[in-house]
Write a protein that holds these residues in place. Structure first.
Motif, short mmCIF file in Angstrom:
data_model
loop_
_atom_site.label_atom_id
_atom_site.label_comp_id
_atom_site.label_asym_id
_atom_site.label_seq_id
_atom_site.Cartn_x
_atom_site.Cartn_y
_atom_site.Cartn_z
N GLU F 59 0.24 -1.30 0.66
CA GLU F 59 0.34 0.11 -0.38
C GLU F 59 0.63 1.58 0.05
O GLU F 59 0.63 2.01 -0.97
N ARG F 63 1.10 3.93 -2.87
CA ARG F 63 0.81 5.28 -2.69
C ARG F 63 2.15 6.12 -2.92
O ARG F 63 1.90 7.43 -3.62
N ALA F 242 -8.60 -2.73 -1.14
CA ALA F 242 -7.53 -2.29 -1.92
C ALA F 242 -7.82 -2.15 -2.87
O ALA F 242 -7.31 -2.26 -3.70
N LEU F 245 -5.24 -0.42 -5.11
CA LEU F 245 -4.27 -0.93 -5.06
C LEU F 245 -3.90 -1.53 -6.58
O LEU F 245 -3.10 -2.05 -6.75
#
Lengths: 247, 247, 247, 247, 247, 247
Positions: F59, F63, F242, F245
Motif C-alpha cells: 500500500e 502510494r 484494496a 492498489l
C-alpha cells in the motif's frame, strides 16, 4: 469432514471453478466450502498481486478458522500456485493447511524422478522457483516454464489454452528429461484430464492434489504443529481495516 | 481398492504388525494385503541387510504387480524406513508406490517448518540422511537421531522403548528447534499414538502416512510415470534363483 | 596384492572383459580375480536390474571377503556404473571397496574443473545423477548424457558404438563446457583408449580408475572404517536362498 | 616415475619432512623430488601467508614443469592443506597435479560415509571449509576442527601434539558421527601412523594420499585436461621479479 | 575519505582507466588512489595469472595499509573480477576491503531476481563460477558467459567490443531469464554507460559498485572483523623478495 | 536525494525510532521520509503479522512511488527484518528498494567470512532462515538465534535488552565461529553502537546498512530491473479496501 478452499484472488467465477475441481475429487464424506478474500486482485500474476492476496488469505483463514469461528474446517487449501499466506494460515489453524503448489510438488515426487512445471505468465516462474527452493524440491523439479497465457483467459478454457499448455509440456518433458507435469495455476484445474489424456504422463493439478492430501492428513488425525515456528500468533493490536485480524 | 504393503524384512510378526497399523488408518473401501520377501534378513539394521531386502521387495512387487499378476494392487507401500527397492518397484508398477520414509517426510513438511527423525540404531542414521538428501528434504529435516533400540525389540512394545523414544524426541525438538517428529522405523507404528499424546506435537508414522497418501493418489487417478526414468524394465534374462524376475 | 572385481551383472563375457581391462592397468604385483553373482540380470539397464544385482554383489562380497573367506582380497571393485551394493560391501569388508562410478568421478575431478558423463541408456542417466548428488560431485559434474546403446551391444565393440559415444562426448564438451569425459558403463572400458585418442581430452574408464585407486589405498595401508556407519553387520538370521548371507 | 612435491612454505626442515613422508609410501619405481619456493612465509597459518605461498607454488611449477624444463615430473603434489596454487599449476602442467587436501578428502570418501578434519590453527578452518565447498565434499565432511597447535611446533613432533590431535579427533568422531579423520596439515604426516594406532579408525595424511593417487593417475596414463578451463596460460609479459613467470 | 584501488595486473593504462572509472562515481569527499603491484602479469586471463597477481595485491595492501603505513586508506577495492587476494587483504586491513566481483554480485542482487555475467575469455568463466559458489550467489546468478575478447583489447574500447558484449548480454537475458547484467572484467568499466543505454536493464560495473559500497561501509563506521578468520596475520619470517611481507 | 523508509508495522514510536536511526547515518544531501501502513499489526512477531504487514508495505509503496505519486522517492527501504513485501515493492518502483535483512546480510558478508544473526522471538528465527536460504547467504550465515525479547520491549531500550543481546551474541561468536553480528530487528537499531563497543566485532543494523547501500545504488544511477521478474504489475482490478492498489 469440511474442507475450506481459499482462492486468494477475488474472481468469483474462478472461486467456483476451483470449488468444482475440488468437489470432483473429494471423498464421499468431504464437504467443500470455497471462499475468496473481501479485497484484492481479480487474478494473481506477479509479486504485488500476490502480496495483497496473501493478506486476503490471512483474513479468510482467521474468519473461518480463527478463535470463535463457527464450525471451523477440518482442513484448509490455499488455491493459488504461489501458496500465498501459507505460513500465516498455519499459525492460525490447527487443522492442516495445504498450498496447491506444495501439494502438486509432493504428488509429482511420488510418481516420477523429475517433473516440470508449466505455468501462465513467464514473469511468475520465479515465484514457483522460489517455492521449489524453499520447500526443497530442487532435486526433483527440472524446470519451470511460462506459456504467457493470462490467468483469466483460462476461465474460458478454450482449446487454444490446452494446445499451448500441451506444447509447452511436450517440450519440457524432452528438454528437462521429466516424467510428469505439474500445472502451475489453479485456473488450469479443469484442463487436467484432457492434458493427461493427450500427454500420456502424470499431469498434476494442485487443487485436486491438495484436497486428497488434506483428506489423508485429516484421516491420520494429524494437525499443524503448534510448537515453535507455527505457534499461534501472539496477542496484538491491529489497526485500520485490519483491526479484526488482531489477536 | 487394494493396497499391497511390502514389509522388506522377513519377520512374520512385524509384517502382521505393519498390516494392523495400515488397517487402522485405511479408508472404508481399502483392502490391505501385507507380504514379505521369501528370503532375506529378519530385520534391517544396516546397508547389507537393506541391500538384500531391496531385492526381496523387487521379488514381491514383480510377483504381485508385474505382468500376469492376478488382481494387481491399486497401490503399493514399502514398509521399511530406508525405502529399499522403491525405484525398482516404480519401474514394475503403474500403480503408485510409496516408501514410508518419503511418505513421513512429506507428511511432516505439511505440518511444521522443520522436523526431526528418531530412529533405532545410530548406525542407520546415515541411511535416513541419504534419503533426506536424495528426496530434497534438507531444508526441512533438522536432525536424525538414533536410540540404539534394536528393531526386533520394538515388537514387544515395552514401555522402555516408548520412554527412550520420547526422551530422544524431546531432546530433538529443542536441539533441532523442530515442530514435528518422524518415527524412523516401521516397527514404531504401534507406538505412534502414545508418543503423540506424550509429546504434544505431530508424531508421524510412515506406514500410516503412506497408506493415506496412496489412497489420495489412487483417488486422483494418478499412476507412476512410465515415461523416462521409470519406464518398464527392458526384456532381459535373469539367472539363478532370480530367473523368475527376468522380463 | 589381490583385487576382487565384482561384476554385478551375470554376463560371463562382460565379466571377462572387465577382468581384462583391470589386468591391463594393474601393477606388477596385483592379481585380479573377477567374479559375478550366482543370480540376477545379464545386464543392468534400470533400477529393477540394479536392485537385484546389488544383492548379487552382497552375495559375492560375503562369500569372498566375509568371515571365514579363504584368502580374502586386499581390495574390492564393484564394476557397474551405478555402484550397486557399495555400502553393503563396505560393511562386510575391511579391505577397501570402490565403485567404478565414484572412482571415475574422483579421477575426473583431479584433471578438470568440470566433467561430463556419457552413458548407455538415457533412462539410466538418473542413476548416475543420484550418485553425483550423493557423493557430492555436483560442482564438478556438468552433465550426464545417454547414447541409448544397449549395454550388451558394447560387447561387440563395433565402430558404431565408438562413433556414437564420440559424438555424444564432443557435444557434451561444448555444451557443458567440460574438460574431461567419464565413460558411464563398465562395458565401455575397452573403448577408452580409442576415445581418448579421438577426443584429445582425458577419458576416464571407471574400472581402470578403481583398480589403480584401490592399489593406492592398499599401498597406504588404509582400510574401510569399521567405526559407525560401516560397522560390521549385526548378527542376524536370513531366510530362504539368502540364508548363507546371515551373520 | 618422478614426482615433484612442492612445499608451499619456505621451511627447509618441513620440506624434508614432507619428502620423507612421501618417500615412505612411494612405489618402488617412484622418485620423489621435493622443493619449496624461493620466497614467502616459513609456515602458512592464514590467508595472507597462503596467498604469497600460492605464487611460490606457481614459480616452482613453472620452473620444474613449464616450457623448457629439464626432465619435467610425471606428477606434482602441492603439499599444504589449503591446496594453494592448485589451479595455476594445472594450467602449467600436463602431468597430473594434486593438492593434499583434495587427495585426503577423496581418500576419506572411499573409506567412510563421513569424515572430520583436525587441523592446526582454528583461524584456518575456514580455508578447509572453502575447499570442502568448492570441491563438493559437503555431504561427506562433517566438521573441521582447530587444535591451535602452531604449524612449526609440529616439526618437533612432541607427544603433546599427538595427544592434542588425538583428543580433538576423538571428540570429532563422536560429535560429528564420523568414521575417519583427515589430518589438516602437511606437518602432521609423521604423526599419522601413531594416530591411526591410537584411534582405530582410518587416519589420512594428505601427503601420502596425494603420492599414491598421483601414481595411480600416472599409471592410468591420464593427464590434466588442456581443454577449456585448464588450457595452458596465454602468452603474456610479467613484470618485476615475476618476469620469468611470463609466457 | 581515501579509497585505495588495487589493480591486480601491472598494466599502467588499465590502472589509470580503473582510477578514472572510480573517480567518476566517487562522492565529493572521496579521494581515489590507484596502484598496481610491482610485479606480475599485464593482464589476468587464467588461474596462473591470477595466482601471481594475488600476491601482488598482498604486497600493495601490506605496503599501503599494513603496520607503519603512512596515511592508510579508509577503504580498499581490489579491481579484478576474480577478486584475487581478497581474503589476504582483509587480514591486513581493518578498513573494509571489497572485490569488484562480489560488489557487482551484491549490487545485481538488489535490483533483479536473477542476473547474468558477461566476461572476457571463456576459460575464465570458471573463476567467476567459483566465486558465485563461494559467496553464495547461486540462487541469483543464472549464467556466466565468455565473449573471448582479450582483456587488453578492452583498453581501446572499440565499438567491436561493445557490440560483442551487447550481443552476449542480449542472449543471456533471454536464455537465462535474467533481469540484469554484470560486467565480468574491470576493463569493461568504461563501456558500462553505453551498454546500459543499449540494453535497457541494469548493467553493473564492479569497480563503480565497489567504490560506492566502500563509501557506504565507511559511512557506517564498519570495519573488517579482526575476530577469528580475518584476525591479523601471525608474526612470521618471509624469505626472498617477499621478506618485506613478513609480520 | 529522498529516501522513503517504510516501517511495515503500525507503531508510530517505532517508525520514528527507525527514522532517527536512518537520519543518523544518512549523507548530507539525503532526506529521510518514514511512513508506516494505514493498517496492520503494531509489531511483527510471526508469519501472520508479517503477511498482513507485507500488504501494508505494498500500500505505502504504491502510494508514494506508484503511478502519479508526487515527488516519488529516489530509493526505498523496508524496515522490518523479514523484508516483507520486498518483491512487490520492486515491481512498483524503478527506484531501488532494499530490505533491511538483505542489506545487513550483504554488509556482514563484506566484513567477515561468517556471521550470526541475533533476533527477538525464537519463533521468528525461521523467517530469517528462509531469507538466508532464498538470498543465498547459507555459506555465510552460521546461525540465527532468538533472545525472546518482545519487539515492543526494545522501544524502551532498557539495559536488560542490551545485556540479553550481548550475551546471545557472545555465545554465537564462539559457537558459530562467527566474525560479525547482524541485529535481527529494526527495533534494535538504537542499540547498535553500544553493542559494537561491547563486543569488539562488527555489529550490523540493517536500517543503517540499507540507507547507505541505497545511497550507493542511487549514486551509481542503478534502478530496479523492469525486465522480466520485476516488470511493472499488469493492469488489474482490485476489490474492497484494496481498490486503490489496482493497476
Amino acid at each position: 469432514m469440511k474442507l475450506l478452499i481459499v482462492n486468494p484472488n477475488t474472481s468469483r467465477p474462478m472461486t467456483e471453478g476451483i470449488a468444482a475441481a475440488a468437489r470432483a475429487v473429494a471423498a464421499h464424506g468431504t464437504r467443500i466450502e470455497a471462499v475468496c478474500p473481501s479485497f484484492g486482485p481479480l487474478s494473481i500474476e506477479g509479486h504485488f498481486d500476490e502480496t495483497v492476496a496473501a493478506a486476503g488469505v490471512a483474513e479468510q483463514v482467521k474468519r473461518h478458522a480463527g478463535p470463535g469461528a463457527v464450525e471451523p474446517p477440518d482442513g484448509i487449501v490455499i488455491a493459488c500456485f504461489g501458496d500465498p499466506g501459507l505460513d500465516a494460515a498455519r499459525e492460525v489453524s490447527g487443522a492442516p493447511v495445504l498450498g496447491i503448489a506444495e501439494a502438486a510438488f509432493h504428488a509429482a515426487s511420488f510418481l516420477a524422478t523429475g517433473f516440470s512445471v508449466v505455468t501462465t505468465m513467464t514473469r511468475t516462474c520465479v515465484i514457483a522457483e522460489h517455492l521449489v527452493q524453499k520447500y526443497g524440491f530442487e532435486p526433483r523439479c527440472r524446470g519451470v516454464h511460462g506459456t504467457d497465457i493470462p490467468v483469466l483467459a483460462l476461465e474460458d478454457g478454450g482449446a487454444g489454452c490446452v494446445d499451448a499448455i500441451e506444447a509447452a509440456a511436450r517440450e519440457a518433458l524432452v528438454r528437462d528429461r521429466s516424467g510428469a507435469i505439474v500445472l502451475g495455476c489453479a485456473g488450469m484445474a479443469a484442463l487436467c484430464a484432457e492434458l493427461s489424456a493427450r500427454l500420456g504422463v502424470p499431469v498434476i493439478d494442485g487443487v485436486a492434489a491438495a484436497v486428497k492430501f488434506s483428506e489423508a492428513l485429516i484421516g491420520l488425525g494429524l494437525r499443524t504443529s503448534g510448537h515453535g515456528d507455527y505457534a499461534r500468533p501472539l496477542p496484538k493490536t491491529y489497526l485500520g481495516w485490519a483491526a479484526p485480524l488482531g489477536w
